[in-house]
Design a protein around this motif. Structure first.
Motif, PDB file in Angstrom:
ATOM      1  N   VAL A  95      55.571  64.047  72.040  1.00  0.00           N
ATOM      2  CA  VAL A  95      56.170  63.577  72.065  1.00  0.00           C
ATOM      3  C   VAL A  95      56.864  62.783  71.849  1.00  0.00           C
ATOM      4  O   VAL A  95      56.069  61.575  73.112  1.00  0.00           O
ATOM      5  CB  VAL A  95      57.563  64.229  73.521  1.00  0.00           C
ATOM      6  N   MET A  96      57.633  61.910  71.006  1.00  0.00           N
ATOM      7  CA  MET A  96      57.852  60.462  70.303  1.00  0.00           C
ATOM      8  C   MET A  96      59.090  60.413  71.254  1.00  0.00           C
ATOM      9  O   MET A  96      60.440  61.225  71.339  1.00  0.00           O
ATOM     10  CB  MET A  96      58.119  60.810  68.918  1.00  0.00           C
ATOM     11  N   ALA A  97      59.440  59.541  71.555  1.00  0.00           N
ATOM     12  CA  ALA A  97      60.825  58.277  72.497  1.00  0.00           C
ATOM     13  C   ALA A  97      60.945  57.302  71.488  1.00  0.00           C
ATOM     14  O   ALA A  97      60.086  56.568  71.285  1.00  0.00           O
ATOM     15  CB  ALA A  97      60.166  58.176  73.837  1.00  0.00           C
ATOM     16  N   ILE A 124      61.677  64.723  69.051  1.00  0.00           N
ATOM     17  CA  ILE A 124      61.834  63.695  69.343  1.00  0.00           C
ATOM     18  C   ILE A 124      62.457  63.359  69.899  1.00  0.00           C
ATOM     19  O   ILE A 124      63.592  64.079  70.013  1.00  0.00           O
ATOM     20  CB  ILE A 124      62.265  63.171  67.519  1.00  0.00           C
ATOM     21  N   VAL A 125      63.098  62.007  70.855  1.00  0.00           N
ATOM     22  CA  VAL A 125      64.042  62.028  71.886  1.00  0.00           C
ATOM     23  C   VAL A 125      64.247  60.414  72.307  1.00  0.00           C
ATOM     24  O   VAL A 125      63.384  59.386  71.767  1.00  0.00           O
ATOM     25  CB  VAL A 125      63.919  62.372  73.295  1.00  0.00           C
ATOM     26  N   LYS A 131      68.820  50.960  79.913  1.00  0.00           N
ATOM     27  CA  LYS A 131      70.344  52.262  79.996  1.00  0.00           C
ATOM     28  C   LYS A 131      70.547  53.228  80.699  1.00  0.00           C
ATOM     29  O   LYS A 131      71.277  54.014  80.669  1.00  0.00           O
ATOM     30  CB  LYS A 131      71.831  52.502  78.524  1.00  0.00           C
ATOM     31  N   LYS A 132      69.286  53.827  80.519  1.00  0.00           N
ATOM     32  CA  LYS A 132      68.605  54.697  81.357  1.00  0.00           C
ATOM     33  C   LYS A 132      69.024  56.257  80.486  1.00  0.00           C
ATOM     34  O   LYS A 132      69.114  57.736  80.655  1.00  0.00           O
ATOM     35  CB  LYS A 132      69.078  55.456  82.793  1.00  0.00           C
ATOM     36  N   LYS A 133      69.199  56.364  79.147  1.00  0.00           N
ATOM     37  CA  LYS A 133      70.051  57.244  77.800  1.00  0.00           C
ATOM     38  C   LYS A 133      68.299  57.865  77.196  1.00  0.00           C
ATOM     39  O   LYS A 133      68.063  57.163  77.108  1.00  0.00           O
ATOM     40  CB  LYS A 133      70.692  56.362  77.019  1.00  0.00           C
ATOM     41  N   GLY A 134      68.901  59.155  77.881  1.00  0.00           N
ATOM     42  CA  GLY A 134      67.751  60.442  76.635  1.00  0.00           C
ATOM     43  C   GLY A 134      66.602  60.118  77.984  1.00  0.00           C
ATOM     44  O   GLY A 134      65.343  61.195  76.864  1.00  0.00           O
ATOM     45  N   LEU A 135      66.701  59.329  79.580  1.00  0.00           N
ATOM     46  CA  LEU A 135      65.241  59.710  80.049  1.00  0.00           C
ATOM     47  C   LEU A 135      65.379  61.177  80.576  1.00  0.00           C
ATOM     48  O   LEU A 135      64.284  61.926  80.531  1.00  0.00           O
ATOM     49  CB  LEU A 135      65.389  58.976  81.227  1.00  0.00           C
ATOM     50  N   GLU A 136      66.385  61.247  80.862  1.00  0.00           N
ATOM     51  CA  GLU A 136      66.654  63.403  81.410  1.00  0.00           C
ATOM     52  C   GLU A 136      66.307  64.099  79.694  1.00  0.00           C
ATOM     53  O   GLU A 136      65.095  64.927  80.562  1.00  0.00           O
ATOM     54  CB  GLU A 136      68.144  63.799  81.660  1.00  0.00           C
ATOM     55  N   LEU A 138      63.841  63.568  77.971  1.00  0.00           N
ATOM     56  CA  LEU A 138      61.769  63.523  77.668  1.00  0.00           C
ATOM     57  C   LEU A 138      62.014  64.386  78.724  1.00  0.00           C
ATOM     58  O   LEU A 138      60.735  65.044  78.100  1.00  0.00           O
ATOM     59  CB  LEU A 138      62.394  61.901  77.510  1.00  0.00           C
ATOM     60  N   PHE A 139      62.268  64.288  79.790  1.00  0.00           N
ATOM     61  CA  PHE A 139      61.262  65.413  80.987  1.00  0.00           C
ATOM     62  C   PHE A 139      61.935  66.539  80.659  1.00  0.00           C
ATOM     63  O   PHE A 139      61.111  67.423  80.592  1.00  0.00           O
ATOM     64  CB  PHE A 139      61.824  65.128  82.546  1.00  0.00           C
ATOM     65  N   GLN A 140      63.215  67.125  80.162  1.00  0.00           N
ATOM     66  CA  GLN A 140      63.232  68.389  79.758  1.00  0.00           C
ATOM     67  C   GLN A 140      62.290  69.044  78.099  1.00  0.00           C
ATOM     68  O   GLN A 140      62.259  70.057  78.223  1.00  0.00           O
ATOM     69  CB  GLN A 140      64.881  68.561  79.565  1.00  0.00           C
TER      70      GLN A 140
END
Length: 317
Positions: A95-97, A124-125, A131-136, A138-140
């Motif tokens: 997965v690309m972050a 891609i996420v 800021k902890k944005k997009g991390l959930e 990413l897991f999903q």
């Protein structure tokens, strides 16, 4: 930074040589699933010419993780995506972050993330790690990938026909040898053509001899070294994908940064020399003139420290 926020860890972050030349591990539970995250050293290529690259390549070949999170600086896409073109051939789901997304959008740039995902065949996420944005998400995304809820169509890079035929022939030789590492034969074949020393050391001499024949043929055909021929294909693919998806805010580049404004003055073809000479003069003046002011105090401190030590310490060095 992403690893720390995903795992609530406090690992050191830095780009110094050898700073993260080991692996960091942490365990995370999410929606009933148990993740073990492993942070590998940062790098821009999987060609083993540096300790970091050799370390990561060795880990990927020996350990074969279930998934890879490919963390990319969205503000340096072309440079960061080179590694992505190699991961595509590795045959390990990833997965690309797209990290630092807030800086990217603040500059007025635009990116069609969905279309870029289709072109690369990878989920891609966009993320903003601090800021902890997009991390959930990413897991999903990894869970969707794992459960095949959102399968992604695998893509191949458009290599020249001579390279494609060479890859196929080398792949067949590799797949027939039981001693070859259990990793994508496509990836290994391309690494051998790129003259990767780490992969060459793991392959029998008879296969290397055939690879060398292919390399000589391709280099003669394109009148260039094969690593440059393959790199040109990778960068061509990246540039083509970004041309379709990336829209940069040109006003950002027209406006000079503070550093550029300073450079205009200090590197001027006339004033630059005068400024340079002035800086040299200040350096010598401060060393000998201003330094003399403190010299007496320093000598006084040293002499007093010597007398104090003489009073308390026995005769010795």
């Amino acid at each position: 930074t992403l690893f720390n926020f995903l795992t609530h860890s406090f690992e050191h972050v830095g780009n110094f040589a050898g700073m993260t030349l080991d692996i960091k591990k942490a365990k995370v539970d999410y929606l009933g699933y148990h993740f073990e995250l492993i942070d590998l050293p940062g790098l821009y290529s999987l060609t083993a010419f540096s300790p970091e690259e050799e370390f990561v390549l060795d880990y990927l070949m020996e350990e074969t993780p279930d998934y890879i999170i490919n963390v990319i600086d969205v503000n340096a896409l072309e440079r960061s995506l080179y590694l992505t073109t190699q991961l595509i051939e590795l045959d390990i789901p990833f997965v690309m972050a797209l990290n630092m997304w807030d800086e990217f959008t603040k500059k007025g740039h635009k990116l069609d993330v969905n279309y870029l995902s289709i072109l690369f065949g990878v989920p891609i996420v966009p993320t903003i790690a601090p800021k902890k944005k997009g991390l959930e998400k990413l897991f999903q995304t990894i869970l969707d990938f794992h459960n095949q809820n959102k399968p992604i169509k695998k893509i191949s890079l458009p290599y020249h026909i001579e390279i494609e035929e060479s890859i196929e022939e080398i792949k067949n030789n590799l797949e027939q040898d039981p001693q070859i590492p259990h990793i994508s034969s496509q990836f290994l074949a391309i690494k051998l053509l790129e003259k990767d020393p780490y992969v060459q050391a793991k392959v029998p001499s008879q296969i290397l001899k055939k690879v060398q024949e292919k390399i000589q043929f391709i280099e003669k055909t394109y009148n260039n070294t094969i690593d440059i021929v393959i790199a040109n294909v990778r960068y061509g693919f990246i540039q083509g994908a970004l041309k379709e998806t990336l829209q940069l805010n040109e006003k950002i580049f027209q406006k000079k940064t503070t550093t550029e404004k300073i450079d205009d003055v200090v590197t001027h073809k006339i004033w630059g020399y005068l400024i340079f000479l002035f800086i040299i003069w200040v350096m010598f003046f401060s060393t000998f003139k201003i330094g003399n002011i403190f010299q007496g105090y320093i000598e006084w401190l040293v002499e007093n420290a010597k007398q104090m030590l003489d009073a308390f310490l026995p005769t010795s060095m």
